[in-house]
Design a protein around this motif. Structure first.
Motif, PDB file in Angstrom:
ATOM      1  N   THR A  12       0.846  -1.186   0.000  1.00 37.86           N
ATOM      2  CA  THR A  12       0.000   0.000   0.000  1.00 37.86           C
ATOM      3  C   THR A  12       0.887   1.244   0.000  1.00 37.86           C
ATOM      4  OG1 THR A  12      -0.131   0.364   2.398  1.00 37.86           O
ATOM      5  CG2 THR A  12      -1.641  -1.281   1.454  1.00 37.86           C
ATOM      6  N   TYR A  13       0.278   2.413  -0.119  1.00 36.79           N
ATOM      7  CA  TYR A  13       1.041   3.664  -0.062  1.00 36.79           C
ATOM      8  C   TYR A  13       1.636   3.913   1.327  1.00 36.79           C
ATOM      9  CZ  TYR A  13      -0.682   5.269  -4.638  1.00 36.79           C
ATOM     10  OH  TYR A  13      -0.954   5.421  -5.974  1.00 36.79           O
ATOM     11  N   LEU A  14       1.132   3.216   2.341  1.00 40.00           N
ATOM     12  CA  LEU A  14       1.699   3.377   3.681  1.00 40.00           C
ATOM     13  C   LEU A  14       2.918   2.503   3.913  1.00 40.00           C
ATOM     14  CD1 LEU A  14      -1.464   3.734   5.960  1.00 40.00           C
ATOM     15  CD2 LEU A  14       0.220   5.483   5.378  1.00 40.00           C
ATOM     16  N   GLU A  15       3.203   1.571   3.024  1.00 39.48           N
ATOM     17  CA  GLU A  15       4.350   0.679   3.233  1.00 39.48           C
ATOM     18  C   GLU A  15       5.647   1.429   3.532  1.00 39.48           C
ATOM     19  OE1 GLU A  15       6.954  -2.864   1.061  1.00 39.48           O
ATOM     20  OE2 GLU A  15       5.150  -2.103   0.079  1.00 39.48           O
ATOM     21  N   PRO A  50      12.668  12.913   1.212  1.00 39.21           N
ATOM     22  CA  PRO A  50      11.527  13.472   0.482  1.00 39.21           C
ATOM     23  C   PRO A  50      10.324  12.531   0.555  1.00 39.21           C
ATOM     24  CG  PRO A  50      13.212  12.700  -1.044  1.00 39.21           C
ATOM     25  CD  PRO A  50      13.773  12.537   0.337  1.00 39.21           C
ATOM     26  N   LEU A  51       9.154  13.123   0.635  1.00 37.47           N
ATOM     27  CA  LEU A  51       7.917  12.348   0.643  1.00 37.47           C
ATOM     28  C   LEU A  51       7.371  12.276  -0.780  1.00 37.47           C
ATOM     29  CD1 LEU A  51       6.213  13.882   3.786  1.00 37.47           C
ATOM     30  CD2 LEU A  51       7.318  11.646   3.602  1.00 37.47           C
ATOM     31  N   PRO A  52       6.711  11.190  -1.115  1.00 33.76           N
ATOM     32  CA  PRO A  52       6.139  11.095  -2.457  1.00 33.76           C
ATOM     33  C   PRO A  52       4.887  11.955  -2.589  1.00 33.76           C
ATOM     34  CG  PRO A  52       5.587   9.153  -1.162  1.00 33.76           C
ATOM     35  CD  PRO A  52       6.524   9.996  -0.319  1.00 33.76           C
ATOM     36  N   GLY A  53       4.596  12.353  -3.803  1.00 35.01           N
ATOM     37  CA  GLY A  53       3.347  13.043  -4.096  1.00 35.01           C
ATOM     38  C   GLY A  53       3.355  14.517  -3.757  1.00 35.01           C
ATOM     39  N   LEU A  54       2.244  15.157  -4.023  1.00 28.08           N
ATOM     40  CA  LEU A  54       2.031  16.551  -3.677  1.00 28.08           C
ATOM     41  C   LEU A  54       1.390  16.606  -2.298  1.00 28.08           C
ATOM     42  CD1 LEU A  54       0.540  17.801  -7.069  1.00 28.08           C
ATOM     43  CD2 LEU A  54       2.871  18.128  -6.211  1.00 28.08           C
ATOM     44  N   HIS A  55       1.691  17.641  -1.558  1.00 26.52           N
ATOM     45  CA  HIS A  55       1.142  17.771  -0.211  1.00 26.52           C
ATOM     46  C   HIS A  55       0.249  18.998  -0.153  1.00 26.52           C
ATOM     47  CE1 HIS A  55       4.660  15.188   0.182  1.00 26.52           C
ATOM     48  NE2 HIS A  55       3.876  14.561   1.014  1.00 26.52           N
ATOM     49  N   PHE A  56      -0.847  18.878   0.601  1.00 26.49           N
ATOM     50  CA  PHE A  56      -1.869  19.915   0.637  1.00 26.49           C
ATOM     51  C   PHE A  56      -2.275  20.208   2.065  1.00 26.49           C
ATOM     52  CE2 PHE A  56      -2.192  17.581  -3.301  1.00 26.49           C
ATOM     53  CZ  PHE A  56      -2.399  18.560  -4.257  1.00 26.49           C
ATOM     54  N   VAL A  57      -2.854  21.373   2.277  1.00 28.12           N
ATOM     55  CA  VAL A  57      -3.549  21.693   3.514  1.00 28.12           C
ATOM     56  C   VAL A  57      -5.029  21.533   3.215  1.00 28.12           C
ATOM     57  CG1 VAL A  57      -4.076  23.482   5.179  1.00 28.12           C
ATOM     58  CG2 VAL A  57      -1.760  23.286   4.279  1.00 28.12           C
ATOM     59  N   TRP A  58      -5.682  20.658   3.950  1.00 30.18           N
ATOM     60  CA  TRP A  58      -7.083  20.318   3.701  1.00 30.18           C
ATOM     61  C   TRP A  58      -7.936  20.782   4.893  1.00 30.18           C
ATOM     62  CZ3 TRP A  58      -8.851  14.492   3.535  1.00 30.18           C
ATOM     63  CH2 TRP A  58     -10.203  14.412   3.202  1.00 30.18           C
ATOM     64  N   PRO A  59      -8.789  21.769   4.724  1.00 28.71           N
ATOM     65  CA  PRO A  59      -9.636  22.238   5.836  1.00 28.71           C
ATOM     66  C   PRO A  59     -10.800  21.268   6.070  1.00 28.71           C
ATOM     67  CG  PRO A  59     -10.080  23.515   3.868  1.00 28.71           C
ATOM     68  CD  PRO A  59      -8.960  22.565   3.522  1.00 28.71           C
ATOM     69  N   ILE A  60     -10.513  20.169   6.708  1.00 24.43           N
ATOM     70  CA  ILE A  60     -11.460  19.060   6.856  1.00 24.43           C
ATOM     71  C   ILE A  60     -12.716  19.425   7.644  1.00 24.43           C
ATOM     72  CG2 ILE A  60     -10.391  18.046   8.893  1.00 24.43           C
ATOM     73  CD1 ILE A  60     -11.143  15.637   6.337  1.00 24.43           C
TER      74      ILE A  60
END
Length: 124
Positions: free
Chosen positions: A20-23, A112-122
């Motif tokens: 999974t992506y968490l691996e 480095p982390l994979p992917g794009l990172h966002f701030v999500w106002p949940i």
């Protein structure tokens, strides 16, 4: 969710996250992490995500006229380290906006982390 089960995955079952992506994050997930999994009728993980608190450095900036002089940078770096230690922080999330910062973070063994990172106002 017929045939699907949603649950929090206990730490002793994190090996099930392989594939999974968490691996790549299994060893780095903090103790306060909640890992949410969706399992099919056979118990296979078919979806997952994690939620955890993490300190994040944001808005680091040095005035143009001081960027090539080490004083401001090293003083700022020491301030970040002292503040992180006071907070009990072991790892910090951050981003790089230019090649110089990327090179510095690499020298500091930041990964480095994979992917794009966002701030999500949940909550909205």
């Amino acid at each position: 969710m017929t045939g699907l089960t949603r649950r929090l995955l206990p730490r002793e079952e994190y090996g099930k996250l392989v594939g999974t992506y968490l691996e790549p994050l299994i060893a780095a997930l903090p103790e306060d992490a909640d890992v949410i999994v969706i399992e099919d009728a056979d118990g296979a993980i078919v979806g997952c995500s994690s939620i955890f608190a993490r300190d994040h450095i944001e808005g680091t900036w040095i005035a143009e006229g001081h960027r090539n002089a080490p004083g401001v940078f090293w003083s700022l770096l020491q301030g970040i380290k002292v503040t992180a230690q006071r907070r009990g922080t072991e790892r910090i999330l951050t981003a790089s906006m230019d090649d110089r910062m990327t090179a510095f973070l690499t020298r500091m063994h930041a990964e480095p982390l994979p992917g794009l990172h966002f701030v999500w106002p949940i909550a909205q």
